[in-house]
Design a protein around this motif. Structure first.
Motif, PDB file in Angstrom:
ATOM      1  N   ALA A 125      -1.989  10.500   4.979  1.00 29.44           N
ATOM      2  CA  ALA A 125      -1.148   9.759   5.585  1.00 29.44           C
ATOM      3  C   ALA A 125       0.323  10.410   4.985  1.00 29.44           C
ATOM      4  CB  ALA A 125      -1.039   8.340   5.013  1.00 29.44           C
ATOM      5  N   GLY A 126       1.358  10.235   5.511  1.00 23.95           N
ATOM      6  CA  GLY A 126       2.649  10.559   4.825  1.00 23.95           C
ATOM      7  C   GLY A 126       2.757   9.571   3.505  1.00 23.95           C
ATOM      8  N   ALA A 127       3.500  10.166   2.334  1.00 20.67           N
ATOM      9  CA  ALA A 127       3.603   9.294   1.318  1.00 20.67           C
ATOM     10  C   ALA A 127       4.560   8.134   1.325  1.00 20.67           C
ATOM     11  CB  ALA A 127       3.970  10.247  -0.149  1.00 20.67           C
ATOM     12  N   ARG A 128       5.435   8.135   2.465  1.00 18.05           N
ATOM     13  CA  ARG A 128       6.609   6.949   2.657  1.00 18.05           C
ATOM     14  C   ARG A 128       6.131   6.087   3.975  1.00 18.05           C
ATOM     15  NH1 ARG A 128       6.891   9.873  -0.917  1.00 18.05           N
ATOM     16  NH2 ARG A 128       8.385  11.096  -1.742  1.00 18.05           N
ATOM     17  N   GLU A 129       4.970   6.277   4.219  1.00 14.56           N
ATOM     18  CA  GLU A 129       4.548   5.225   5.416  1.00 14.56           C
ATOM     19  C   GLU A 129       4.302   3.743   4.869  1.00 14.56           C
ATOM     20  OE1 GLU A 129       1.354   6.463   7.403  1.00 14.56           O
ATOM     21  OE2 GLU A 129       1.914   8.749   7.771  1.00 14.56           O
ATOM     22  N   ALA A 130       4.555   2.811   5.903  1.00 11.76           N
ATOM     23  CA  ALA A 130       4.493   1.555   5.353  1.00 11.76           C
ATOM     24  C   ALA A 130       3.214   1.117   4.885  1.00 11.76           C
ATOM     25  CB  ALA A 130       5.185   0.600   6.515  1.00 11.76           C
ATOM     26  N   ASP A 131       3.106   0.082   3.938  1.00 14.64           N
ATOM     27  CA  ASP A 131       1.997  -0.568   3.585  1.00 14.64           C
ATOM     28  C   ASP A 131       0.841   0.412   3.175  1.00 14.64           C
ATOM     29  OD1 ASP A 131       0.551  -2.788   3.087  1.00 14.64           O
ATOM     30  OD2 ASP A 131      -0.693  -2.344   5.209  1.00 14.64           O
ATOM     31  N   PRO A 184       0.158   1.240  -0.130  1.00 13.00           N
ATOM     32  CA  PRO A 184      -0.838   0.965  -1.239  1.00 13.00           C
ATOM     33  C   PRO A 184      -1.918   0.100  -0.796  1.00 13.00           C
ATOM     34  CG  PRO A 184       1.499   0.509  -1.848  1.00 13.00           C
ATOM     35  CD  PRO A 184       1.384   0.936  -0.497  1.00 13.00           C
ATOM     36  N   ALA A 185      -1.606  -0.887   0.112  1.00  7.49           N
ATOM     37  CA  ALA A 185      -2.656  -1.544   0.711  1.00  7.49           C
ATOM     38  C   ALA A 185      -3.604  -0.541   1.385  1.00  7.49           C
ATOM     39  CB  ALA A 185      -2.337  -2.617   1.565  1.00  7.49           C
ATOM     40  N   ARG A 186      -3.188   0.034   2.343  1.00  7.04           N
ATOM     41  CA  ARG A 186      -4.086   1.160   2.957  1.00  7.04           C
ATOM     42  C   ARG A 186      -4.909   2.196   2.116  1.00  7.04           C
ATOM     43  NH1 ARG A 186      -0.676   4.567   7.005  1.00  7.04           N
ATOM     44  NH2 ARG A 186      -2.554   5.354   7.569  1.00  7.04           N
ATOM     45  N   LEU A 187      -4.427   2.354   0.788  1.00  2.98           N
ATOM     46  CA  LEU A 187      -5.154   3.116  -0.056  1.00  2.98           C
ATOM     47  C   LEU A 187      -6.133   2.290  -0.526  1.00  2.98           C
ATOM     48  CD1 LEU A 187      -2.351   4.934  -2.225  1.00  2.98           C
ATOM     49  CD2 LEU A 187      -4.057   6.085  -0.830  1.00  2.98           C
ATOM     50  N   GLU A 188      -5.951   1.075  -0.743  1.00  2.98           N
ATOM     51  CA  GLU A 188      -6.888   0.227  -1.488  1.00  2.98           C
ATOM     52  C   GLU A 188      -7.982   0.036  -0.555  1.00  2.98           C
ATOM     53  OE1 GLU A 188      -7.514  -4.395  -3.392  1.00  2.98           O
ATOM     54  OE2 GLU A 188      -5.391  -3.503  -2.850  1.00  2.98           O
ATOM     55  N   ARG A 189      -7.727  -0.275   0.821  1.00  4.89           N
ATOM     56  CA  ARG A 189      -9.017  -0.283   1.673  1.00  4.89           C
ATOM     57  C   ARG A 189      -9.724   0.887   1.767  1.00  4.89           C
ATOM     58  NH1 ARG A 189      -4.689  -2.948   4.754  1.00  4.89           N
ATOM     59  NH2 ARG A 189      -4.373  -0.987   6.078  1.00  4.89           N
ATOM     60  N   ALA A 190      -8.899   2.315   1.520  1.00  6.68           N
ATOM     61  CA  ALA A 190      -9.638   3.536   1.711  1.00  6.68           C
ATOM     62  C   ALA A 190     -10.613   3.661   0.619  1.00  6.68           C
ATOM     63  CB  ALA A 190      -8.645   4.560   1.737  1.00  6.68           C
ATOM     64  N   TYR A 191      -9.910   3.250  -0.713  1.00  4.58           N
ATOM     65  CA  TYR A 191     -11.070   3.222  -1.743  1.00  4.58           C
ATOM     66  C   TYR A 191     -12.453   2.288  -1.802  1.00  4.58           C
ATOM     67  CZ  TYR A 191      -7.163   5.416  -4.546  1.00  4.58           C
ATOM     68  OH  TYR A 191      -6.201   6.082  -4.976  1.00  4.58           O
ATOM     69  N   PHE A 192     -11.788   1.164  -1.136  1.00  2.00           N
ATOM     70  CA  PHE A 192     -12.897   0.212  -1.414  1.00  2.00           C
ATOM     71  C   PHE A 192     -13.689  -0.456  -0.208  1.00  2.00           C
ATOM     72  CE2 PHE A 192     -10.216  -0.290  -5.285  1.00  2.00           C
ATOM     73  CZ  PHE A 192     -10.980   0.170  -5.991  1.00  2.00           C
ATOM     74  N   GLY A 193     -12.872  -0.078   0.962  1.00  2.00           N
ATOM     75  CA  GLY A 193     -13.490  -0.360   2.195  1.00  2.00           C
ATOM     76  C   GLY A 193     -14.422   0.478   2.961  1.00  2.00           C
ATOM     77  N   GLU A 194     -14.400   0.792   4.150  1.00  2.00           N
ATOM     78  CA  GLU A 194     -15.488   1.660   4.975  1.00  2.00           C
ATOM     79  C   GLU A 194     -15.170   3.008   4.478  1.00  2.00           C
ATOM     80  OE1 GLU A 194     -15.197   1.545   9.019  1.00  2.00           O
ATOM     81  OE2 GLU A 194     -16.674   2.915   9.351  1.00  2.00           O
ATOM     82  N   HIS A 195     -16.007   3.709   4.016  1.00  2.00           N
ATOM     83  CA  HIS A 195     -15.863   5.151   3.564  1.00  2.00           C
ATOM     84  C   HIS A 195     -16.438   6.113   4.643  1.00  2.00           C
ATOM     85  CE1 HIS A 195     -14.670   3.597  -0.041  1.00  2.00           C
ATOM     86  NE2 HIS A 195     -15.920   3.177  -0.585  1.00  2.00           N
ATOM     87  N   GLY A 196     -15.979   7.484   4.559  1.00  2.00           N
ATOM     88  CA  GLY A 196     -16.872   8.406   5.396  1.00  2.00           C
ATOM     89  C   GLY A 196     -16.049   8.659   6.690  1.00  2.00           C
ATOM     90  N   VAL A 255     -11.905   9.367   8.334  1.00  2.00           N
ATOM     91  CA  VAL A 255     -10.293   9.245   8.125  1.00  2.00           C
ATOM     92  C   VAL A 255      -9.729   8.186   8.811  1.00  2.00           C
ATOM     93  CG1 VAL A 255      -8.251  10.558   8.639  1.00  2.00           C
ATOM     94  CG2 VAL A 255     -10.377  11.985   7.940  1.00  2.00           C
ATOM     95  N   ALA A 256      -9.035   7.487   8.012  1.00  2.11           N
ATOM     96  CA  ALA A 256      -8.261   6.229   8.708  1.00  2.11           C
ATOM     97  C   ALA A 256      -7.279   6.653   9.809  1.00  2.11           C
ATOM     98  CB  ALA A 256      -7.669   5.356   7.767  1.00  2.11           C
ATOM     99  N   THR A 257      -6.999   5.941  11.032  1.00  5.34           N
ATOM    100  CA  THR A 257      -6.231   6.518  11.905  1.00  5.34           C
ATOM    101  C   THR A 257      -4.746   6.034  11.360  1.00  5.34           C
ATOM    102  OG1 THR A 257      -6.126   4.086  12.825  1.00  5.34           O
ATOM    103  CG2 THR A 257      -7.493   5.817  13.651  1.00  5.34           C
ATOM    104  N   GLN A 258      -3.625   7.059  11.584  1.00  6.19           N
ATOM    105  CA  GLN A 258      -2.361   6.595  10.979  1.00  6.19           C
ATOM    106  C   GLN A 258      -1.614   5.820  11.875  1.00  6.19           C
ATOM    107  OE1 GLN A 258      -0.512  10.163   9.211  1.00  6.19           O
ATOM    108  NE2 GLN A 258      -2.367  11.329   9.296  1.00  6.19           N
TER     109      GLN A 258
END
Length: 253
Positions: A228-234, A236-248, A250-253
């Motif tokens: 993602a771009g570093a200035r995209e909305a939300d 921190p929450a998206r990073l948390e989901r990426a860390y601990f949610g579904e792995h493997g 790339v999340a859609t932007q």
């Protein structure tokens, strides 16, 4: 018309990694890594401990052999390169936990970092690197072991700068530093970006990394979980989901 860093990266990347697999012996750590870094861009690599961030940096810089995939730097294939050859090409890795030669002076440590440059040019590169760190420039003739821990970390980064990188990998540059010294080291990264040096930043201090970065990749279980771009909305929450949610994937932007 001005062009964003992300657009520059998509059109003309300096570093391109495709389908990279790597690990230690029979233990696979990284799986199908794709990423790009544009000239003059700062890209943060974030993720929980054990995600494979340092392993990825070692694979890119030639410290760790690839088991699959490719690394291309400025159009040249570095997939089977050595760290020395990568540095000569302009891709320099400041390794996490790297230690200085404590019995040697600050200047001698920097001279060793630029060993393959002619002596006069080496001197010029050293003086240029020291302009970023007046704290150690004032102690250039002292033993590196007499420096504080933070000053030794500055010296490690200065050693990387002596190689005149076009892309500098900073792997956990804040490790063991006080908040003030963390800000000093990251401020230098900002100055380098302003001069056109691309930076790949591996960092646990997420807020500080995002403040500097143009884009971010989140790594989880050895795979890219989000970009993602570093200035995209939300973000921190998206990073948390990426860390601990579904792995493997790339999340859609």
């Amino acid at each position: 018309m001005l062009t964003s860093a992300a657009e520059t990266t998509r059109r003309d990347p300096l570093l391109t990694v495709r389908g990279l697999d790597a690990g230690y012996g029979k233990i696979g750590i990284l799986h199908g890594i794709d990423l790009e870094v544009g000239a003059g861009e700062v890209v943060a690599i974030l993720g929980p401990n054990g995600a494979g961030k340092s392993t990825l940096m070692r694979a890119i810089s030639g410290l760790l052999p690839l088991t699959a995939g490719s690394v291309t730097f400025d159009g040249a294939d570095l997939s089977r390169t050595t760290p020395r050859a990568a540095a000569r090409a302009g891709l320099v890795h400041v390794i996490e936990g790297h230690r200085v030669f404590t019995q040697q002076s600050v200047i001698d440590n920097l001279m060793l970092a630029g060993y393959d440059a002619p002596r006069a040019e080496r001197r010029a590169r050293i003086e240029e690197a020291l302009t970023f760190f007046p704290e150690i420039a004032a102690k250039r003739h002292e033993r590196a072991g007499a420096l504080s821990g933070g000053q030794q970390q500055m010296l490690v980064v200065a050693q990387g700068l002596v190689k005149r990188p076009r892309l500098l990998i900073l792997d956990e540059p804040s490790a063991g530093l006080s908040p003030v010294l963390v800000d000093r080291v990251l401020a230098v990264a900002g100055q380098l970006r302003a001069r056109g040096t691309a930076i790949v930043l591996v960092e646990q201090l997420v807020e500080k990394a995002l403040a500097l970065a143009d884009r971010v990749y989140a790594l989880a279980q050895g795979r890219i979980a989000m970009q993602a771009g570093a200035r995209e909305a939300d973000l921190p929450a998206r990073l948390e989901r990426a860390y601990f949610g579904e792995h493997g994937r790339v999340a859609t932007q």
